[in-house]
Design an enzyme around this catalytic site. Structure first.
Site, PDB file in Angstrom:
ATOM      1  N   ARG A  85       0.973   0.228 -11.745  1.00 59.74           N
ATOM      2  CA  ARG A  85       2.423   0.081 -11.265  1.00 59.74           C
ATOM      3  C   ARG A  85       3.299  -0.655 -12.447  1.00 59.74           C
ATOM      4  NH1 ARG A  85       1.772   0.555  -5.773  1.00 59.74           N
ATOM      5  NH2 ARG A  85       2.632   2.452  -5.370  1.00 59.74           N
ATOM      6  N   GLN A 114       6.264   4.488 -14.289  1.00 59.29           N
ATOM      7  CA  GLN A 114       6.826   4.843 -13.073  1.00 59.29           C
ATOM      8  C   GLN A 114       7.202   6.145 -12.823  1.00 59.29           C
ATOM      9  OE1 GLN A 114      10.393   2.309 -13.036  1.00 59.29           O
ATOM     10  NE2 GLN A 114       9.969   1.409 -11.175  1.00 59.29           N
ATOM     11  N   ASP A 168       4.153   7.997 -11.077  1.00 58.37           N
ATOM     12  CA  ASP A 168       3.798   7.167  -9.904  1.00 58.37           C
ATOM     13  C   ASP A 168       3.766   8.153  -8.675  1.00 58.37           C
ATOM     14  OD1 ASP A 168       2.951   5.412  -7.883  1.00 58.37           O
ATOM     15  OD2 ASP A 168       4.741   3.849  -8.315  1.00 58.37           O
ATOM     16  N   SER A 184       3.707   6.241  -5.122  1.00 57.52           N
ATOM     17  CA  SER A 184       5.106   5.827  -4.570  1.00 57.52           C
ATOM     18  C   SER A 184       5.711   7.184  -4.139  1.00 57.52           C
ATOM     19  CB  SER A 184       5.839   5.276  -5.544  1.00 57.52           C
ATOM     20  OG  SER A 184       5.466   4.059  -5.677  1.00 57.52           O
ATOM     21  N   TYR A 215       0.678  -6.703  -5.388  1.00 64.48           N
ATOM     22  CA  TYR A 215       0.235  -6.169  -4.224  1.00 64.48           C
ATOM     23  C   TYR A 215      -0.391  -7.399  -3.295  1.00 64.48           C
ATOM     24  CZ  TYR A 215      -0.560  -1.686  -6.170  1.00 64.48           C
ATOM     25  OH  TYR A 215      -0.559  -0.206  -6.692  1.00 64.48           O
TER      26      TYR A 215
HETATM   27  P1  NAD Z   1       0.693  -0.862  -0.346  1.00 67.31           P
HETATM   28  O1  NAD Z   1       0.499   0.631   0.040  1.00 67.31           O
HETATM   29  O2  NAD Z   1      -0.481  -1.248  -1.044  1.00 67.31           O
HETATM   30  O3  NAD Z   1       1.034  -1.788   1.026  1.00 67.31           O
HETATM   31  C1  NAD Z   1       1.979  -1.505   1.770  1.00 67.31           C
HETATM   32  C2  NAD Z   1       2.383  -2.852   2.442  1.00 67.31           C
HETATM   33  O4  NAD Z   1       1.438  -3.635   3.061  1.00 67.31           O
HETATM   34  C3  NAD Z   1       2.641  -3.847   1.172  1.00 67.31           C
HETATM   35  O5  NAD Z   1       4.121  -4.246   1.332  1.00 67.31           O
HETATM   36  C4  NAD Z   1       1.889  -4.948   1.437  1.00 67.31           C
HETATM   37  O6  NAD Z   1       2.258  -6.208   1.402  1.00 67.31           O
HETATM   38  C5  NAD Z   1       1.697  -4.890   3.152  1.00 67.31           C
HETATM   39  N1  NAD Z   1       0.493  -5.468   3.789  1.00 67.31           N
HETATM   40  C6  NAD Z   1      -0.913  -5.611   3.015  1.00 67.31           C
HETATM   41  N2  NAD Z   1      -1.450  -6.438   3.916  1.00 67.31           N
HETATM   42  C7  NAD Z   1      -0.697  -6.802   5.199  1.00 67.31           C
HETATM   43  C8  NAD Z   1      -1.119  -7.507   6.257  1.00 67.31           C
HETATM   44  N3  NAD Z   1      -2.180  -8.200   6.421  1.00 67.31           N
HETATM   45  N4  NAD Z   1      -0.051  -7.749   7.200  1.00 67.31           N
HETATM   46  C9  NAD Z   1       1.348  -7.380   6.715  1.00 67.31           C
HETATM   47  N5  NAD Z   1       1.336  -6.442   5.704  1.00 67.31           N
HETATM   48  C10 NAD Z   1       0.495  -6.173   4.778  1.00 67.31           C
HETATM   49  O7  NAD Z   1       1.833  -1.256  -1.290  1.00 67.31           O
HETATM   50  P2  NAD Z   1       2.932  -0.302  -1.929  1.00 67.31           P
HETATM   51  O8  NAD Z   1       3.840   0.415  -1.040  1.00 67.31           O
HETATM   52  O9  NAD Z   1       2.302   0.708  -2.842  1.00 67.31           O
HETATM   53  O10 NAD Z   1       3.609  -1.381  -2.937  1.00 67.31           O
HETATM   54  C11 NAD Z   1       2.883  -2.651  -3.383  1.00 67.31           C
HETATM   55  C12 NAD Z   1       3.994  -3.473  -4.316  1.00 67.31           C
HETATM   56  O11 NAD Z   1       3.885  -2.544  -5.659  1.00 67.31           O
HETATM   57  C13 NAD Z   1       5.325  -3.652  -3.934  1.00 67.31           C
HETATM   58  O12 NAD Z   1       5.700  -4.800  -4.515  1.00 67.31           O
HETATM   59  C14 NAD Z   1       6.022  -2.443  -4.365  1.00 67.31           C
HETATM   60  O13 NAD Z   1       7.275  -2.939  -4.769  1.00 67.31           O
HETATM   61  C15 NAD Z   1       5.361  -2.579  -5.834  1.00 67.31           C
HETATM   62  N6  NAD Z   1       5.544  -1.260  -6.450  1.00 67.31           N
HETATM   63  C16 NAD Z   1       5.946  -1.378  -8.035  1.00 67.31           C
HETATM   64  C17 NAD Z   1       5.781  -0.036  -8.848  1.00 67.31           C
HETATM   65  C18 NAD Z   1       6.268  -0.108 -10.209  1.00 67.31           C
HETATM   66  O14 NAD Z   1       6.724  -1.360 -10.574  1.00 67.31           O
HETATM   67  N7  NAD Z   1       6.457   1.191 -10.942  1.00 67.31           N
HETATM   68  C19 NAD Z   1       5.673   1.174  -8.177  1.00 67.31           C
HETATM   69  C20 NAD Z   1       5.580   1.154  -6.780  1.00 67.31           C
HETATM   70  C21 NAD Z   1       5.397  -0.110  -6.041  1.00 67.31           C
END
Ligand code: NAD
Length: 389
Positions: free
Chosen positions: A128, A133, A136, A139, A235
């Protein structure tokens, strides 16, 4: 070098890994492109469009797999019942496979790939980082799934989403609770807001609060320190017992108020956290709807049946496992751009150039030179072998 676009064989899978536009781009980078006949049909991309993009159509599945230096796919290799062979056995010995391998959940396929000295890359392991990006795919698919989850919920809910003031009286807006405000959750919030619902979002990472509010939703998560809830990569990480208790208390109250609950909570590498108990479901209003986007990892709701829709306590619970596939045109278009960017990242002067010092190349590699190089997968395979002995 030959890149082959394999036809997906997973149940209700309608996407294709590479669209005609991307096939043209891959060709322009010096590759020959093969397409298994009908691979784009489920996403309405005809063989002819690929031919016009310079691809060669291959009628036989076995030919496509054995002639390709690199096989491009979405789903991990599966048993092909028609050919009575596992897809991981169809790939040429020493070849390359790029797909959403999800290695920790597909140990059998990984073992075959290692045995056949296949170099495999898992798109779902893309780092990530800003540089990665455009590759990805996780996403991309989460974005589509978050959107579609809201439509699925609105279609099932026996109410409308927006507030209406009519001659027949005022209709109150529906209340949507989004649990997990990552990529899928934020898209679900935006979609539910566009449809006029009142939206709340719950997450354990304090960092999402501002994003939630900027989409016009109310943040209802527990007040935790960033270090308690989030790892260095951004994460969520497993919570302490006290933080869990605090969160569950809030969540139970919010679930009981909601007409729709969309759950997307995940912790990488682990089973999805269990956040909505059967008891919480029984306290929801009759006719309410849950869409559990974590169903493929065991579900955030205790009553979720992965891949099915069930009705419990008058609440409909959807457990879709491949929701992006229900929007195959745009899901394919996004995935195709991601996988094409990755293939071109591995390409130099029309040839594969695997630079193991590169974080994207090494970070996504699961097997090479006959070894399972992804440590967590190797440990799980070794653990399973020890347990058997
Ligand atoms: P994910 O699919 O792993 O999880 C989805 C959501 O579930 C997350 O927001 C997480 O905090 C939440 N979660 C986990 N356990 C929980 C609990 N017990 N109760 C409530 N919520 C809970 O996450 P994702 O959508 O893949 O994204 C994770 C992070 O990565 C975010 O900060 C996102 O902005 C970041 N991200 C960065 C990039 C990049 O920089 N290229 C790309 C995609 C995502």
């Amino acid at each position: 070098m030959i890149a082959g676009i394999a036809k997906e064989i997973g149940t209700s899978e309608r996407r294709v890994s590479v669209t005609p536009d991307s096939a043209r781009q891959i060709k322009a980078a010096g590759w020959d492109v093969l397409l298994e006949t009908g691979a784009g049909k489920g996403s309405f991309y005809a063989d002819r469009a690929y031919e016009e993009a310079g691809a060669t159509i291959v009628p036989s599945t076995a030919d496509l797999w054995s002639r390709s230096d690199v096989v491009l796919k979405i789903q991990p290799p599966l048993p092909n019942r028609t050919l009575n062979a596992h897809e991981a056995e169809l790939i040429r010995e020493g070849g390359v496979l790029i797909c959403m391998l999800r290695p920790l959940s597909n140990l059998d396929a990984v073992k075959i790939l290692a045995r056949r000295r296949v170099t495999s890359f898992s798109m779902d392991m893309m780092p990530r980082t800003t540089r990665a990006q455009r590759m990805d795919a996780l996403s991309s698919m989460s974005t589509i799934a978050g959107y579609k989850a809201v439509l699925l919920a609105s279609d099932t809910l026996p109410k409308i989403f927006p507030m209406l003031v009519t001659a027949a009286g005022t209709i109150a807006p529906s209340r949507v609770l989004v649990v997990g405000a990552g990529v899928a959750g934020l898209q679900a919030i935006a979609t539910a807001r566009r449809l006029g619902a009142v939206v709340e979002a719950y997450d354990v990472r304090p960092a999402v609060k501002e994003e939630v509010q900027s989409l016009g939703a109310k943040f209802v998560g527990p007040e935790l320190e960033e270090s308690e809830a989030q790892d260095e990569q951004g994460y969520a990480k497993p919570l302490s017992a006290e933080a869990q208790r605090q969160g569950m208390e809030i969540l139970q109250q919010r679930v009981a108020q909601a007409d729709v609950v969309i759950t997307t909570a995940r912790v990488p590498g682990l089973k999805a956290p269990r956040l909505i108990s059967a008891d919480s479901v029984s306290k929801m209003k009759p006719g309410s709807v849950i869409v559990d986007l974590a169903a493929d990892m065991g579900g955030n709701c205790e009553l979720t049946q992965p891949g099915e829709t069930v009705v419990r306590h008058d609440v409909t619970i959807h457990g879709p496992v491949r929701l992006a596939s229900a929007v195959p045109v745009h899901a394919s278009q996004m995935y195709s751009r991601n996988i094409t960017a990755f293939l071109l990242h591995l390409t130099q002067k029309g040839s594969l150039h695997l630079d193991w010092g590169d974080a994207i190349t090494s970070g996504t590699c699961v097997t090479r030179d006959g070894e399972i190089v992804h440590a967590a997968t190797r440990h799980r395979v070794e653990g399973a072998a020890t347990a058997k002995a």
